[in-house]
Design an enzyme around this catalytic site. Sequence first.
Site, PDB file in Angstrom:
ATOM      1  N   HIS A 275       3.272   9.812  -3.124  1.00 24.50           N
ATOM      2  CA  HIS A 275       3.559   8.235  -2.847  1.00 24.50           C
ATOM      3  C   HIS A 275       2.546   7.680  -3.595  1.00 24.50           C
ATOM      4  O   HIS A 275       2.599   6.355  -3.927  1.00 24.50           O
ATOM      5  CB  HIS A 275       3.807   8.005  -1.736  1.00 24.50           C
ATOM      6  CG  HIS A 275       2.925   7.892  -0.688  1.00 24.50           C
ATOM      7  ND1 HIS A 275       2.383   8.926   0.132  1.00 24.50           N
ATOM      8  CD2 HIS A 275       2.085   6.759  -0.278  1.00 24.50           C
ATOM      9  CE1 HIS A 275       1.246   8.475   0.820  1.00 24.50           C
ATOM     10  NE2 HIS A 275       1.358   7.264   0.746  1.00 24.50           N
TER      11      HIS A 275
ATOM     12  N   ASP B  54      -4.998   0.966   8.415  1.00 22.87           N
ATOM     13  CA  ASP B  54      -3.746   1.883   8.358  1.00 22.87           C
ATOM     14  C   ASP B  54      -3.785   2.908   9.456  1.00 22.87           C
ATOM     15  O   ASP B  54      -2.693   2.929  10.053  1.00 22.87           O
ATOM     16  CB  ASP B  54      -3.427   2.581   6.816  1.00 22.87           C
ATOM     17  CG  ASP B  54      -2.067   2.784   6.813  1.00 22.87           C
ATOM     18  OD1 ASP B  54      -1.384   2.354   7.570  1.00 22.87           O
ATOM     19  OD2 ASP B  54      -1.986   3.779   5.801  1.00 22.87           O
TER      20      ASP B  54
ATOM     21  N   HIS C  31      -5.769   4.417  -0.910  1.00 23.10           N
ATOM     22  CA  HIS C  31      -5.811   4.089   0.460  1.00 23.10           C
ATOM     23  C   HIS C  31      -5.954   5.632   1.153  1.00 23.10           C
ATOM     24  O   HIS C  31      -6.148   5.368   2.460  1.00 23.10           O
ATOM     25  CB  HIS C  31      -4.867   3.105   1.069  1.00 23.10           C
ATOM     26  CG  HIS C  31      -3.498   3.776   0.973  1.00 23.10           C
ATOM     27  ND1 HIS C  31      -2.725   3.872  -0.125  1.00 23.10           N
ATOM     28  CD2 HIS C  31      -2.672   4.280   2.135  1.00 23.10           C
ATOM     29  CE1 HIS C  31      -1.503   4.511   0.246  1.00 23.10           C
ATOM     30  NE2 HIS C  31      -1.601   4.606   1.738  1.00 23.10           N
TER      31      HIS C  31
ATOM     32  N   HIS D 225       0.765  -1.130   0.171  1.00 21.19           N
ATOM     33  CA  HIS D 225       0.027  -0.055   0.056  1.00 21.19           C
ATOM     34  C   HIS D 225       0.739   1.325   0.002  1.00 21.19           C
ATOM     35  O   HIS D 225       0.310   2.387  -0.420  1.00 21.19           O
ATOM     36  CB  HIS D 225      -1.078  -0.041   1.193  1.00 21.19           C
ATOM     37  CG  HIS D 225      -0.474  -0.017   2.460  1.00 21.19           C
ATOM     38  ND1 HIS D 225       0.269  -0.734   3.158  1.00 21.19           N
ATOM     39  CD2 HIS D 225      -0.123   1.175   3.498  1.00 21.19           C
ATOM     40  CE1 HIS D 225       0.801  -0.487   4.142  1.00 21.19           C
ATOM     41  NE2 HIS D 225       0.473   0.905   4.639  1.00 21.19           N
ATOM     42  N   ASP D 226       2.028   1.017   0.599  1.00 19.18           N
ATOM     43  CA  ASP D 226       2.841   2.377   0.639  1.00 19.18           C
ATOM     44  C   ASP D 226       4.052   2.132  -0.139  1.00 19.18           C
ATOM     45  O   ASP D 226       5.138   2.895   0.106  1.00 19.18           O
ATOM     46  CB  ASP D 226       3.447   2.677   2.017  1.00 19.18           C
ATOM     47  CG  ASP D 226       2.332   3.547   2.663  1.00 19.18           C
ATOM     48  OD1 ASP D 226       1.485   4.445   2.064  1.00 19.18           O
ATOM     49  OD2 ASP D 226       2.093   3.416   4.033  1.00 19.18           O
TER      50      ASP D 226
ATOM     51  N   LYS E 173       6.319   5.302  -1.648  1.00 21.54           N
ATOM     52  CA  LYS E 173       7.121   5.882  -0.586  1.00 21.54           C
ATOM     53  C   LYS E 173       8.580   5.734  -0.822  1.00 21.54           C
ATOM     54  O   LYS E 173       9.558   6.250  -0.320  1.00 21.54           O
ATOM     55  CB  LYS E 173       7.029   5.582   0.767  1.00 21.54           C
ATOM     56  CG  LYS E 173       5.761   6.265   1.410  1.00 21.54           C
ATOM     57  CD  LYS E 173       5.479   6.020   2.858  1.00 21.54           C
ATOM     58  CE  LYS E 173       4.218   6.302   3.457  1.00 21.54           C
ATOM     59  NZ  LYS E 173       3.971   6.296   4.646  1.00 21.54           N
TER      60      LYS E 173
END
Length: 515
Positions: A400, A455, A426, A371-372, A375
Amino acid sequence: MLFNNNAPAEMNNIKPTWKVLIVDDEEDIHVITKLALKRFELDGKRLEFVSAYDSLQAKEIINQQNEFSLIFLDVVMETDHAGLDFAKWLRETKKNKFSRIVLRTGQPGQAPEEDVIMEYDINDYKQKTELDRKKLFTTVVTALRAYRDLLAVEESRQYERKFRHGLEQVIEATSDMLKRKDLQTFFDGLLQQVMSILHIDNDGGLVNVSVGAGAGTKLKNQGYDLIAKVGDTEHSELTPQVIQLLNTASKIKESVFEDNIYVAYFPSTTEKSSLLYLTGISLEDIHEIDIQMLNMFCRSVGIAFDNFLLNQDIINTQEELLVRLGNAVESRSKESGNHIKRMSDYCYLLGQKLNLSEFDCNTLKQATPMHDVGKIATPDSILLKPGKLESDEFTIMKLHTQIGYDILKDSELPILQAAAIISQQHHEKYDGTGYPNNFKGEEIHIYARIVAVADVFDALAHKRCYKEPWPLDSIITLLEEEKGKHFDPKVVDAFLQNLDEFLTINERLTGEDKL
Protein backbone atom coordinates in the site's frame (compact mmCIF):
# COMPACT_ATOMS: atom_id res chain seq x y z
CA MET A 1 -8.30 52.92 7.75
CA LEU A 2 -8.62 54.56 11.14
CA PHE A 3 -6.22 57.38 11.91
CA ASN A 4 -6.03 59.39 15.14
CA ASN A 5 -3.41 61.93 14.16
CA ASN A 6 -2.57 65.13 16.00
CA ALA A 7 -4.21 68.11 14.35
CA PRO A 8 -1.83 70.43 12.46
CA ALA A 9 -0.69 73.58 14.23
CA GLU A 10 -2.89 75.73 11.99
CA MET A 11 -5.96 73.86 13.19
CA ASN A 12 -5.15 74.87 16.77
CA ASN A 13 -4.68 78.56 15.78
CA ILE A 14 -0.99 78.31 16.61
CA LYS A 15 1.22 79.64 13.83
CA PRO A 16 4.40 77.65 13.17
CA THR A 17 7.70 79.34 14.02
CA TRP A 18 11.43 78.93 13.58
CA LYS A 19 12.80 78.17 17.05
CA VAL A 20 16.08 79.95 17.81
CA LEU A 21 18.23 79.25 20.88
CA ILE A 22 20.57 82.03 22.02
CA VAL A 23 23.38 80.77 24.24
CA ASP A 24 25.45 83.67 25.60
CA ASP A 25 26.44 84.94 29.03
CA GLU A 26 25.92 88.60 28.02
CA GLU A 27 22.36 89.86 28.47
CA ASP A 28 22.92 92.63 25.90
CA ILE A 29 23.59 90.05 23.18
CA HIS A 30 20.18 88.47 23.82
CA VAL A 31 18.41 91.83 23.73
CA ILE A 32 20.18 93.08 20.62
CA THR A 33 19.64 89.82 18.71
CA LYS A 34 15.91 89.71 19.47
CA LEU A 35 15.50 93.41 18.66
CA ALA A 36 17.33 93.14 15.34
CA LEU A 37 15.27 90.13 14.23
CA LYS A 38 11.88 90.94 15.74
CA ARG A 39 10.28 91.51 12.32
CA PHE A 40 12.06 88.61 10.62
CA GLU A 41 9.88 86.16 8.65
CA LEU A 42 10.76 83.32 6.28
CA ASP A 43 8.27 81.03 4.51
CA GLY A 44 5.46 82.61 6.53
CA LYS A 45 7.09 81.73 9.86
CA ARG A 46 8.38 84.16 12.49
CA LEU A 47 11.21 83.53 14.93
CA GLU A 48 10.63 82.16 18.43
CA PHE A 49 13.53 82.87 20.78
CA VAL A 50 14.70 80.88 23.81
CA SER A 51 17.57 82.16 25.96
CA ALA A 52 20.31 80.32 27.86
CA TYR A 53 23.12 82.08 29.70
CA ASP A 54 25.63 79.26 29.99
CA SER A 55 26.21 75.83 28.46
CA LEU A 56 24.66 73.94 31.39
CA GLN A 57 21.40 75.84 31.06
CA ALA A 58 21.51 75.28 27.30
CA LYS A 59 21.87 71.53 27.83
CA GLU A 60 18.86 71.51 30.13
CA ILE A 61 16.80 73.29 27.47
CA ILE A 62 17.96 70.89 24.74
CA ASN A 63 17.10 67.89 26.93
CA GLN A 64 13.55 69.25 27.16
CA GLN A 65 13.11 70.38 23.55
CA ASN A 66 15.73 69.33 21.03
CA GLU A 67 14.00 70.91 18.03
CA PHE A 68 15.78 74.22 17.42
CA SER A 69 16.26 75.39 13.86
CA LEU A 70 19.12 77.72 14.73
CA ILE A 71 21.48 78.09 17.68
CA PHE A 72 23.52 81.26 18.25
CA LEU A 73 26.40 80.02 20.41
CA ASP A 74 28.98 82.00 22.32
CA VAL A 75 32.42 80.40 22.79
CA VAL A 76 33.64 81.84 26.08
CA MET A 77 31.14 81.57 28.90
CA GLU A 78 31.67 79.72 32.20
CA THR A 79 34.90 78.38 30.66
CA ASP A 80 37.06 79.48 27.74
CA HIS A 81 35.71 76.68 25.56
CA ALA A 82 32.21 76.11 27.01
CA GLY A 83 30.52 76.83 23.68
CA LEU A 84 32.74 74.40 21.77
CA ASP A 85 32.10 71.69 24.35
CA PHE A 86 28.36 72.30 24.02
CA ALA A 87 28.54 72.03 20.20
CA LYS A 88 30.38 68.72 20.48
CA TRP A 89 27.84 67.42 23.04
CA LEU A 90 24.91 68.44 20.84
CA ARG A 91 26.26 66.65 17.77
CA GLU A 92 27.76 63.54 19.37
CA THR A 93 25.71 62.87 22.49
CA LYS A 94 22.32 64.22 21.44
CA LYS A 95 22.83 63.08 17.83
CA ASN A 96 21.44 66.41 16.61
CA LYS A 97 22.68 66.82 13.05
CA PHE A 98 20.03 69.28 11.88
CA SER A 99 20.09 72.39 14.09
CA ARG A 100 22.27 75.04 12.45
CA ILE A 101 24.97 76.34 14.81
CA VAL A 102 26.31 79.86 14.32
CA LEU A 103 29.31 80.37 16.58
CA ARG A 104 29.64 83.98 17.81
CA THR A 105 32.66 85.15 19.76
CA GLY A 106 33.94 88.43 21.08
CA GLN A 107 37.37 86.90 21.62
CA PRO A 108 38.44 85.32 18.31
CA GLY A 109 41.87 84.61 19.66
CA GLN A 110 40.39 82.07 22.09
CA ALA A 111 38.94 80.05 19.20
CA PRO A 112 40.74 80.57 15.87
CA GLU A 113 38.22 80.32 13.00
CA GLU A 114 40.06 77.77 10.84
CA ASP A 115 40.70 75.42 13.77
CA VAL A 116 37.11 75.62 14.99
CA ILE A 117 35.57 75.10 11.56
CA MET A 118 37.71 72.00 10.95
CA GLU A 119 37.41 70.39 14.38
CA TYR A 120 33.81 71.12 15.34
CA ASP A 121 30.57 70.49 13.45
CA ILE A 122 29.37 74.09 13.31
CA ASN A 123 27.85 75.86 10.33
CA ASP A 124 29.06 79.44 10.59
CA TYR A 125 31.60 81.46 12.53
CA LYS A 126 31.09 85.15 13.28
CA GLN A 127 32.76 87.78 15.42
CA LYS A 128 30.21 89.68 17.44
CA THR A 129 31.58 93.00 16.22
CA GLU A 130 30.83 92.17 12.57
CA LEU A 131 27.20 91.13 13.09
CA ASP A 132 25.25 94.29 12.27
CA ARG A 133 21.52 94.00 11.52
CA LYS A 134 22.02 93.36 7.77
CA LYS A 135 24.65 90.63 8.24
CA LEU A 136 22.64 89.09 11.06
CA PHE A 137 19.60 88.94 8.76
CA THR A 138 21.63 87.29 5.99
CA THR A 139 23.15 84.81 8.40
CA VAL A 140 19.74 83.76 9.73
CA VAL A 141 18.20 83.39 6.26
CA THR A 142 21.10 81.21 5.10
CA ALA A 143 20.99 79.03 8.23
CA LEU A 144 17.22 78.54 8.21
CA ARG A 145 17.12 77.66 4.51
CA ALA A 146 19.80 75.06 5.09
CA TYR A 147 17.84 73.67 8.07
CA ARG A 148 14.62 73.58 6.01
CA ASP A 149 16.32 71.77 3.13
CA LEU A 150 17.95 69.24 5.45
CA LEU A 151 14.57 68.41 6.97
CA ALA A 152 13.05 68.04 3.51
CA VAL A 153 15.82 65.64 2.48
CA GLU A 154 15.44 63.64 5.70
CA GLU A 155 11.66 63.52 5.30
CA SER A 156 12.08 62.20 1.77
CA ARG A 157 14.51 59.57 3.04
CA GLN A 158 12.08 58.50 5.74
CA TYR A 159 9.19 58.20 3.30
CA GLU A 160 11.43 56.34 0.89
CA ARG A 161 12.27 53.88 3.68
CA LYS A 162 8.57 53.56 4.55
CA PHE A 163 7.70 53.08 0.90
CA ARG A 164 10.42 50.47 0.44
CA HIS A 165 9.48 48.68 3.66
CA GLY A 166 5.79 48.70 2.75
CA LEU A 167 6.54 47.56 -0.79
CA GLU A 168 8.76 44.77 0.50
CA GLN A 169 5.96 43.63 2.81
CA VAL A 170 3.40 43.68 0.01
CA ILE A 171 5.67 41.82 -2.41
CA GLU A 172 6.73 39.28 0.20
CA ALA A 173 3.16 38.73 1.37
CA THR A 174 1.82 38.51 -2.19
CA SER A 175 4.41 35.92 -3.20
CA ASP A 176 3.86 34.05 0.03
CA MET A 177 0.07 34.23 0.15
CA LEU A 178 -0.46 30.61 -0.78
CA LYS A 179 1.79 29.59 2.10
CA ARG A 180 -0.14 31.48 4.75
CA LYS A 181 -3.49 31.16 6.49
CA ASP A 182 -3.60 34.86 7.44
CA LEU A 183 -3.13 38.16 5.64
CA GLN A 184 -1.58 40.17 8.45
CA THR A 185 1.75 40.81 6.71
CA PHE A 186 -0.06 41.72 3.51
CA PHE A 187 -2.36 44.20 5.26
CA ASP A 188 0.47 45.76 7.28
CA GLY A 189 2.35 46.30 4.04
CA LEU A 190 -0.69 48.00 2.51
CA LEU A 191 -0.85 50.46 5.39
CA GLN A 192 2.82 51.34 4.98
CA GLN A 193 2.33 51.80 1.23
CA VAL A 194 -0.66 54.10 1.64
CA MET A 195 1.13 56.28 4.17
CA SER A 196 4.19 56.55 1.94
CA ILE A 197 2.07 57.46 -1.11
CA LEU A 198 0.33 60.29 0.80
CA HIS A 199 3.48 61.32 2.68
CA ILE A 200 1.87 61.03 6.09
CA ASP A 201 3.02 59.48 9.33
CA ASN A 202 0.07 58.61 11.57
CA ASP A 203 -1.56 55.83 13.52
CA GLY A 204 -4.04 53.87 11.47
CA GLY A 205 -5.82 50.68 10.56
CA LEU A 206 -7.51 48.75 7.76
CA VAL A 207 -11.29 48.29 7.83
CA ASN A 208 -12.91 45.09 6.60
CA VAL A 209 -16.49 45.22 5.32
CA SER A 210 -18.51 42.33 6.73
CA VAL A 211 -20.49 40.27 4.23
CA GLY A 212 -23.77 42.08 3.62
CA ALA A 213 -22.57 45.29 5.21
CA GLY A 214 -23.40 48.59 3.59
CA ALA A 215 -25.54 51.62 4.01
CA GLY A 216 -28.12 51.00 6.71
CA THR A 217 -26.70 47.63 7.75
CA LYS A 218 -26.44 47.25 11.53
CA LEU A 219 -23.71 44.74 12.29
CA LYS A 220 -20.71 44.73 14.61
CA ASN A 221 -19.29 48.26 14.69
CA GLN A 222 -21.78 49.27 11.98
CA GLY A 223 -20.60 46.43 9.75
CA TYR A 224 -16.91 47.36 9.80
CA ASP A 225 -14.10 45.58 11.62
CA LEU A 226 -10.54 46.84 12.14
CA ILE A 227 -8.37 44.01 10.80
CA ALA A 228 -4.93 45.67 10.65
CA LYS A 229 -3.37 48.70 12.25
CA VAL A 230 -0.16 50.64 12.76
CA GLY A 231 0.80 52.74 15.77
CA ASP A 232 -1.49 53.01 18.78
CA THR A 233 -4.87 53.08 17.05
CA GLU A 234 -7.55 51.46 19.19
CA HIS A 235 -10.49 49.42 17.91
CA SER A 236 -13.10 51.95 18.93
CA GLU A 237 -16.51 52.82 17.59
CA LEU A 238 -16.36 54.71 14.31
CA THR A 239 -17.85 58.17 14.21
CA PRO A 240 -21.18 58.70 12.41
CA GLN A 241 -19.48 60.86 9.79
CA VAL A 242 -16.86 58.20 9.07
CA ILE A 243 -19.54 55.48 8.94
CA GLN A 244 -21.48 57.59 6.45
CA LEU A 245 -18.45 57.97 4.17
CA LEU A 246 -17.56 54.28 4.48
CA ASN A 247 -21.11 53.41 3.49
CA THR A 248 -20.94 55.84 0.57
CA ALA A 249 -17.68 54.35 -0.69
CA SER A 250 -19.09 50.83 -0.33
CA LYS A 251 -22.23 51.79 -2.22
CA ILE A 252 -20.65 53.65 -5.15
CA LYS A 253 -17.55 51.39 -5.09
CA GLU A 254 -15.19 54.34 -5.37
CA SER A 255 -12.88 56.31 -3.09
CA VAL A 256 -14.27 59.50 -1.53
CA PHE A 257 -12.81 62.61 0.15
CA GLU A 258 -14.89 64.93 2.34
CA ASP A 259 -14.37 67.19 5.38
CA ASN A 260 -10.75 66.14 6.00
CA ILE A 261 -11.67 62.45 5.76
CA TYR A 262 -10.35 60.35 2.90
CA VAL A 263 -11.87 56.90 2.30
CA ALA A 264 -10.12 54.56 -0.14
CA TYR A 265 -12.05 51.66 -1.64
CA PHE A 266 -10.42 48.37 -2.67
CA PRO A 267 -12.49 46.96 -5.58
CA SER A 268 -13.49 43.32 -5.37
CA THR A 269 -15.54 40.89 -7.44
CA THR A 270 -16.47 39.01 -4.26
CA GLU A 271 -18.81 39.86 -1.39
CA LYS A 272 -15.80 40.67 0.77
CA SER A 273 -14.21 44.08 0.35
CA SER A 274 -11.91 46.37 2.30
CA LEU A 275 -11.70 50.09 2.90
CA LEU A 276 -9.26 52.41 4.55
CA TYR A 277 -9.88 55.88 5.87
CA LEU A 278 -7.75 58.78 7.04
CA THR A 279 -9.00 61.55 9.30
CA GLY A 280 -7.58 65.01 9.91
CA ILE A 281 -6.14 65.11 6.39
CA SER A 282 -6.16 68.48 4.64
CA LEU A 283 -6.85 68.38 0.94
CA GLU A 284 -4.15 71.02 0.53
CA ASP A 285 -1.60 68.56 1.90
CA ILE A 286 -2.39 65.91 -0.72
CA HIS A 287 -1.48 66.42 -4.36
CA GLU A 288 -3.74 65.28 -7.15
CA ILE A 289 -1.02 62.95 -8.42
CA ASP A 290 -0.96 61.29 -4.97
CA ILE A 291 -4.72 60.67 -5.13
CA GLN A 292 -4.41 59.25 -8.65
CA MET A 293 -1.55 57.01 -7.54
CA LEU A 294 -3.50 55.85 -4.49
CA ASN A 295 -6.61 55.07 -6.55
CA MET A 296 -4.51 53.07 -9.00
CA PHE A 297 -2.85 51.29 -6.07
CA CYS A 298 -6.24 50.43 -4.57
CA ARG A 299 -7.45 48.95 -7.86
CA SER A 300 -4.33 46.80 -8.08
CA VAL A 301 -4.71 45.66 -4.49
CA GLY A 302 -8.34 44.73 -5.16
CA ILE A 303 -7.25 42.49 -8.02
CA ALA A 304 -4.53 40.90 -5.90
CA PHE A 305 -6.98 40.29 -3.08
CA ASP A 306 -9.49 38.66 -5.43
CA ASN A 307 -6.75 36.40 -6.77
CA PHE A 308 -5.78 35.44 -3.26
CA LEU A 309 -9.35 34.55 -2.33
CA LEU A 310 -9.67 32.48 -5.50
CA ASN A 311 -6.44 30.63 -4.76
CA GLN A 312 -7.50 30.15 -1.15
CA ASP A 313 -10.78 28.61 -2.32
CA ILE A 314 -8.80 26.20 -4.49
CA ILE A 315 -6.56 25.24 -1.56
CA ASN A 316 -9.55 24.78 0.73
CA THR A 317 -11.23 22.60 -1.89
CA GLN A 318 -8.09 20.47 -2.22
CA GLU A 319 -7.86 20.11 1.54
CA GLU A 320 -11.50 19.08 1.89
CA LEU A 321 -11.22 16.54 -0.93
CA LEU A 322 -8.11 15.00 0.63
CA VAL A 323 -9.83 14.71 4.01
CA ARG A 324 -12.93 13.12 2.45
CA LEU A 325 -10.86 10.66 0.39
CA GLY A 326 -8.76 9.84 3.45
CA ASN A 327 -11.89 9.21 5.48
CA ALA A 328 -13.23 6.97 2.71
CA VAL A 329 -10.09 4.84 2.80
CA GLU A 330 -10.05 4.66 6.59
CA SER A 331 -13.75 3.79 6.79
CA ARG A 332 -13.12 0.83 4.53
CA SER A 333 -10.67 -0.55 7.09
CA LYS A 334 -13.17 0.37 9.84
CA GLU A 335 -10.75 2.82 11.46
CA SER A 336 -12.01 5.50 13.81
CA GLY A 337 -13.94 8.17 11.96
CA ASN A 338 -11.80 10.89 13.54
CA HIS A 339 -8.47 9.16 12.94
CA ILE A 340 -7.78 11.44 9.96
CA LYS A 341 -8.62 14.62 11.87
CA ARG A 342 -6.51 13.60 14.84
CA MET A 343 -3.58 12.69 12.60
CA SER A 344 -3.73 16.04 10.81
CA ASP A 345 -3.79 18.01 14.07
CA TYR A 346 -1.05 15.87 15.65
CA CYS A 347 1.23 16.37 12.67
CA TYR A 348 0.57 20.11 12.45
CA LEU A 349 1.40 20.54 16.13
CA LEU A 350 4.50 18.33 15.87
CA GLY A 351 5.70 20.40 12.93
CA GLN A 352 5.37 23.54 15.03
CA LYS A 353 7.22 21.97 17.97
CA LEU A 354 10.03 20.99 15.59
CA ASN A 355 10.22 24.58 14.30
CA LEU A 356 9.12 23.79 10.76
CA SER A 357 7.93 26.75 8.69
CA GLU A 358 4.24 27.62 8.71
CA PHE A 359 4.11 26.50 5.07
CA ASP A 360 5.53 23.06 6.01
CA CYS A 361 3.17 22.74 8.97
CA ASN A 362 0.12 23.55 6.85
CA THR A 363 1.27 21.29 4.00
CA LEU A 364 1.83 18.45 6.45
CA LYS A 365 -1.62 18.95 7.96
CA GLN A 366 -3.28 18.98 4.54
CA ALA A 367 -1.34 16.02 3.10
CA THR A 368 -1.49 13.67 6.11
CA PRO A 369 -5.07 12.40 5.41
CA MET A 370 -3.74 10.59 2.32
CA HIS A 371 -1.02 8.64 4.15
CA ASP A 372 -2.86 5.30 3.73
CA VAL A 373 -4.50 5.96 0.35
CA GLY A 374 -2.71 2.92 -1.08
CA LYS A 375 -4.89 0.66 1.07
CA ILE A 376 -7.60 1.20 -1.51
CA ALA A 377 -5.95 -1.66 -3.40
CA THR A 378 -5.55 -3.96 -0.36
CA PRO A 379 -7.97 -6.93 -0.36
CA ASP A 380 -10.62 -6.95 2.38
CA SER A 381 -9.47 -10.38 3.54
CA ILE A 382 -6.15 -8.82 4.55
CA LEU A 383 -7.25 -5.31 5.45
CA LEU A 384 -10.04 -6.48 7.76
CA LYS A 385 -8.36 -9.57 9.21
CA PRO A 386 -8.81 -9.49 13.00
CA GLY A 387 -5.66 -11.44 13.85
CA LYS A 388 -1.98 -11.30 12.96
CA LEU A 389 -1.18 -11.36 9.26
CA GLU A 390 0.72 -14.26 7.73
CA SER A 391 4.03 -13.56 6.01
CA ASP A 392 2.56 -13.53 2.50
CA GLU A 393 -0.38 -11.41 3.68
CA PHE A 394 1.95 -8.88 5.24
CA THR A 395 3.90 -8.70 1.98
CA ILE A 396 0.69 -7.74 0.21
CA MET A 397 -0.21 -5.25 2.96
CA LYS A 398 3.16 -3.51 2.57
CA LEU A 399 2.38 -2.78 -1.06
CA HIS A 400 0.00 0.00 0.00
CA THR A 401 2.93 2.37 0.55
CA GLN A 402 4.16 2.12 -3.04
CA ILE A 403 0.64 2.03 -4.47
CA GLY A 404 -0.21 5.25 -2.65
CA TYR A 405 2.98 6.85 -3.94
CA ASP A 406 2.23 5.78 -7.52
CA ILE A 407 -1.28 7.23 -7.30
CA LEU A 408 -0.03 10.66 -6.18
CA LYS A 409 3.51 11.06 -7.48
CA ASP A 410 2.73 12.66 -10.85
CA SER A 411 0.78 15.58 -9.42
CA GLU A 412 2.34 19.05 -9.65
CA LEU A 413 0.39 20.29 -6.63
CA PRO A 414 2.61 20.77 -3.54
CA ILE A 415 0.01 19.16 -1.25
CA LEU A 416 -0.24 16.01 -3.36
CA GLN A 417 3.54 15.86 -3.80
CA ALA A 418 3.85 15.89 -0.01
CA ALA A 419 1.09 13.29 0.27
CA ALA A 420 2.99 11.03 -2.16
CA ILE A 421 6.13 11.22 -0.02
CA ILE A 422 4.21 10.56 3.20
CA SER A 423 2.30 7.65 1.65
CA GLN A 424 5.51 5.97 0.53
CA GLN A 425 7.73 6.64 3.54
CA HIS A 426 5.59 6.62 6.67
CA HIS A 427 6.44 2.96 7.36
CA GLU A 428 10.19 3.47 6.96
CA LYS A 429 12.13 3.14 10.23
CA TYR A 430 14.85 5.40 11.52
CA ASP A 431 17.33 2.50 11.77
CA GLY A 432 16.73 1.44 8.15
CA THR A 433 14.64 -1.70 8.86
CA GLY A 434 11.35 -0.31 7.56
CA TYR A 435 9.70 -0.56 4.16
CA PRO A 436 9.41 -0.23 1.19
CA ASN A 437 12.92 1.19 0.52
CA ASN A 438 14.81 0.64 3.79
CA PHE A 439 15.48 4.38 4.07
CA LYS A 440 17.48 5.33 7.15
CA GLY A 441 17.70 8.40 9.39
CA GLU A 442 17.28 11.65 7.50
CA GLU A 443 16.93 9.81 4.22
CA ILE A 444 13.33 9.62 5.41
CA HIS A 445 11.52 12.91 4.77
CA ILE A 446 10.71 14.86 7.93
CA TYR A 447 7.01 14.73 6.98
CA ALA A 448 7.09 10.92 7.05
CA ARG A 449 9.10 10.82 10.30
CA ILE A 450 6.44 12.99 11.94
CA VAL A 451 3.54 10.97 10.53
CA ALA A 452 5.16 7.72 11.73
CA VAL A 453 5.05 8.83 15.38
CA ALA A 454 1.56 10.30 15.12
CA ASP A 455 0.20 7.22 13.32
CA VAL A 456 1.58 4.71 15.80
CA PHE A 457 0.39 6.76 18.78
CA ASP A 458 -3.14 7.04 17.40
CA ALA A 459 -3.24 3.37 16.35
CA LEU A 460 -2.19 2.19 19.81
CA ALA A 461 -4.44 4.65 21.65
CA HIS A 462 -7.61 3.48 19.90
CA LYS A 463 -9.44 0.25 19.30
CA ARG A 464 -8.82 -1.49 15.97
CA CYS A 465 -10.31 -4.63 14.48
CA TYR A 466 -7.25 -6.58 15.57
CA LYS A 467 -6.58 -5.03 19.04
CA GLU A 468 -7.90 -3.18 22.06
CA PRO A 469 -6.52 0.30 22.95
CA TRP A 470 -3.26 0.39 24.93
CA PRO A 471 -2.85 2.15 28.28
CA LEU A 472 -1.08 5.51 27.99
CA ASP A 473 1.91 4.35 30.08
CA SER A 474 2.49 1.45 27.72
CA ILE A 475 2.39 3.73 24.68
CA ILE A 476 4.92 6.12 26.25
CA THR A 477 7.20 3.18 27.10
CA LEU A 478 7.07 1.94 23.51
CA LEU A 479 7.84 5.36 22.07
CA GLU A 480 10.83 5.72 24.39
CA GLU A 481 12.10 2.23 23.55
CA GLU A 482 11.79 2.83 19.79
CA LYS A 483 13.73 6.13 19.76
CA GLY A 484 16.55 5.72 17.25
CA LYS A 485 15.07 2.42 16.08
CA HIS A 486 11.61 2.90 14.62
CA PHE A 487 11.34 6.62 15.29
CA ASP A 488 13.39 9.79 14.91
CA PRO A 489 14.48 10.66 18.48
CA LYS A 490 13.82 14.38 17.90
CA VAL A 491 10.23 13.72 16.88
CA VAL A 492 9.57 11.43 19.86
CA ASP A 493 11.06 13.98 22.25
CA ALA A 494 8.92 16.77 20.77
CA PHE A 495 5.84 14.57 21.17
CA LEU A 496 6.49 13.48 24.75
CA GLN A 497 7.63 16.92 25.93
CA ASN A 498 4.29 18.31 24.79
CA LEU A 499 2.18 15.24 25.57
CA ASP A 500 -0.58 17.21 27.29
CA GLU A 501 -1.29 19.16 24.11
CA PHE A 502 -1.53 15.97 22.05
CA LEU A 503 -3.81 14.37 24.63
CA THR A 504 -6.04 17.45 24.42
CA ILE A 505 -6.33 16.97 20.66
CA ASN A 506 -7.08 13.28 21.22
CA GLU A 507 -9.80 14.05 23.74
CA ARG A 508 -11.39 16.71 21.54
CA LEU A 509 -11.52 14.50 18.45
CA THR A 510 -12.39 11.17 20.04
CA GLY A 511 -15.88 9.69 20.22
CA GLU A 512 -16.53 6.26 21.61
CA ASP A 513 -13.03 5.02 20.78
CA LYS A 514 -11.38 6.84 23.68
CA LEU A 515 -7.89 6.13 25.03
